[in-house]
Design an enzyme around this catalytic site. Structure first.
Site, short mmCIF file in Angstrom:
data_model
loop_
_atom_site.label_atom_id
_atom_site.label_comp_id
_atom_site.label_asym_id
_atom_site.label_seq_id
_atom_site.Cartn_x
_atom_site.Cartn_y
_atom_site.Cartn_z
N SER A 63 -33.27 3.02 -22.23
CA SER A 63 -33.01 1.58 -22.07
C SER A 63 -33.84 0.82 -23.10
CB SER A 63 -33.42 1.12 -20.66
OG SER A 63 -33.40 -0.30 -20.59
N TYR A 122 -40.02 0.96 -14.35
CA TYR A 122 -38.74 1.40 -14.93
C TYR A 122 -38.83 1.46 -16.46
CZ TYR A 122 -33.82 1.06 -16.43
OH TYR A 122 -32.61 1.26 -17.04
P1 NAD Z 1 -25.59 2.87 -11.69
O1 NAD Z 1 -26.58 2.55 -10.63
O2 NAD Z 1 -24.18 2.47 -11.50
O3 NAD Z 1 -25.61 4.42 -12.05
C1 NAD Z 1 -26.71 5.26 -11.85
C2 NAD Z 1 -26.20 6.48 -11.13
O4 NAD Z 1 -27.27 7.42 -10.99
C3 NAD Z 1 -25.69 6.14 -9.73
O5 NAD Z 1 -24.43 6.72 -9.53
C4 NAD Z 1 -26.73 6.80 -8.83
O6 NAD Z 1 -26.21 7.24 -7.58
C5 NAD Z 1 -27.15 7.96 -9.70
N1 NAD Z 1 -28.43 8.52 -9.26
C6 NAD Z 1 -29.58 7.86 -8.98
N2 NAD Z 1 -30.51 8.73 -8.55
C7 NAD Z 1 -29.93 9.96 -8.57
C8 NAD Z 1 -30.38 11.25 -8.23
N3 NAD Z 1 -31.63 11.46 -7.79
N4 NAD Z 1 -29.53 12.30 -8.36
C9 NAD Z 1 -28.26 12.11 -8.83
N5 NAD Z 1 -27.78 10.90 -9.16
C10 NAD Z 1 -28.61 9.84 -9.02
O7 NAD Z 1 -26.17 2.22 -13.02
P2 NAD Z 1 -25.79 2.36 -14.58
O8 NAD Z 1 -26.03 1.03 -15.14
O9 NAD Z 1 -24.49 3.03 -14.77
O10 NAD Z 1 -26.99 3.31 -15.06
C11 NAD Z 1 -26.81 4.52 -15.76
C12 NAD Z 1 -28.02 4.74 -16.64
O11 NAD Z 1 -28.08 3.69 -17.60
C13 NAD Z 1 -29.35 4.71 -15.90
O12 NAD Z 1 -30.20 5.72 -16.41
C14 NAD Z 1 -29.90 3.34 -16.23
O13 NAD Z 1 -31.30 3.30 -16.17
C15 NAD Z 1 -29.38 3.16 -17.65
N6 NAD Z 1 -29.35 1.77 -18.11
C16 NAD Z 1 -28.56 0.85 -17.51
C17 NAD Z 1 -28.57 -0.47 -17.98
C18 NAD Z 1 -27.73 -1.56 -17.37
O14 NAD Z 1 -27.95 -2.73 -17.68
N7 NAD Z 1 -26.77 -1.25 -16.52
C19 NAD Z 1 -29.41 -0.80 -19.04
C20 NAD Z 1 -30.19 0.17 -19.63
C21 NAD Z 1 -30.16 1.46 -19.16
#
Ligand code: NAD
Length: 248
Positions: A143, A157
């Site tokens: 991120s 985070y």
């Molecule tokens: P999201 O919450 O929709 O997806 C995250 C997924 O990870 C969820 O399906 C959740 O159930 C799963 N998860 C969490 N803990 C878990 C575990 N212990 N075992 C298996 N699965 C697990 O959010 P997203 O935005 O799609 O995030 C995906 C990635 O992108 C993450 O690593 C997040 O930190 C990163 N990210 C997101 C953003 C944003 O703005 N959405 C920005 C930067 C980084």
């Protein structure tokens, strides 16, 4: 011959978008999920309806026994692994560092950092030429928080993602001569349910006007970058942290 890709946390958001895009580009996809089997099955159904190959595999990737079972299931059902996307991740409620409990921190490190180390270790054992594998690619989802710090929101985070950046640099050098490329995508504000999970469902919409490109990104825009890093088009790219953040 299709290649095999495992994506953690792929029942929704960036992981689901990556699974669907990968399947359209001749990857057979293992859709890992922690608990929402209905959502994971929905992603698999969508892939199969379009003629792709996918399976859903439950595993909490912060638990070692689950990670081992996840990789053994992929071995048995899809065959030799060629790619891994360490996508699973969490944010927590907005808090200052002086308010954070140790249990919160432990969950953050286990889910966002230890899980990625454990999954990458299993992937390297399967893909590295050192172990008789054919090489492959790993993409870690970091991120831009890693360089912004996320003050008064979730410094834990941001720090977990900084660990992912350094993990990416180190592992990339460790396995570069063994046929494995390791890169990270660093998304900015992406419109997914992660913000609601962190107690702030309106975050992406609220932040949009402050972003150089004047809008939040989509899960598919991150998926496109991940698929490029996994592909042979990125054959000379390793140890790279690719910001996909609308200029943030
Ligand atoms: P999201 O919450 O929709 O997806 C995250 C997924 O990870 C969820 O399906 C959740 O159930 C799963 N998860 C969490 N803990 C878990 C575990 N212990 N075992 C298996 N699965 C697990 O959010 P997203 O935005 O799609 O995030 C995906 C990635 O992108 C993450 O690593 C997040 O930190 C990163 N990210 C997101 C953003 C944003 O703005 N959405 C920005 C930067 C980084």
């Amino acid at each position: 011959m299709p290649q095999t890709l495992l994506i953690t946390g792929a029942s929704r958001g960036i992981g689901a978008a990556t699974a669907i895009l990968a399947a359209s580009q001749d990857w057979q996809v293992a859709v890992n999920y922690a608990s929402n089997s209905l959502a994971a099955d929905g992603v698999v159904r969508q892939i199969r309806a379009a003629g792709g190959v996918a399976i859903a595999v439950q595993a909490d990737v912060s638990i070692e026994a689950d990670v081992l079972r996840l990789f053994e299931t992929v071995d048995a059902k899809l065959g030799r692994l060629d790619g891994l996307v360490n996508n699973a991740g969490v944010v927590d409620l907005a808090q200052r560092v002086d308010e954070m409990s140790v249990s919160r921190l432990s969950r953050m490190w286990a889910t966002n950092i230890t899980s990625s180390f454990m999954c990458a270790a299993q992937a390297v054992r399967r893909m590295s030429t050192k172990y008789g594998g054919n090489g492959g690619a790993i993409v870690n989802v970091s991120s831009v928080a890693s360089r912004l710090g996320s003050p008064a929101q979730y410094v834990d985070y941001a720090a977990s993602k900084a660990a992912i950046d350094t993990f990416t640099l180190g592992l990339a050098k460790e396995v570069a001569s063994e046929g494995i490329r390791v890169n990270a995508v660093r998304p900015g504000i992406i419109d997914t349910d992660i913000h609601a999970s962190g107690g702030d469902p309106g975050r992406a919409a609220r932040m949009a006007a402050q972003l150089p490109l004047q809008r939040a990104g989509t899960a598919d825009e991150i998926a496109q970058a991940i698929l490029w890093l996994l592909s042979d088009q990125a054959s000379y790219t390793t140890g790279t942290l690719l910001d996909v953040a609308g200029g943030r």
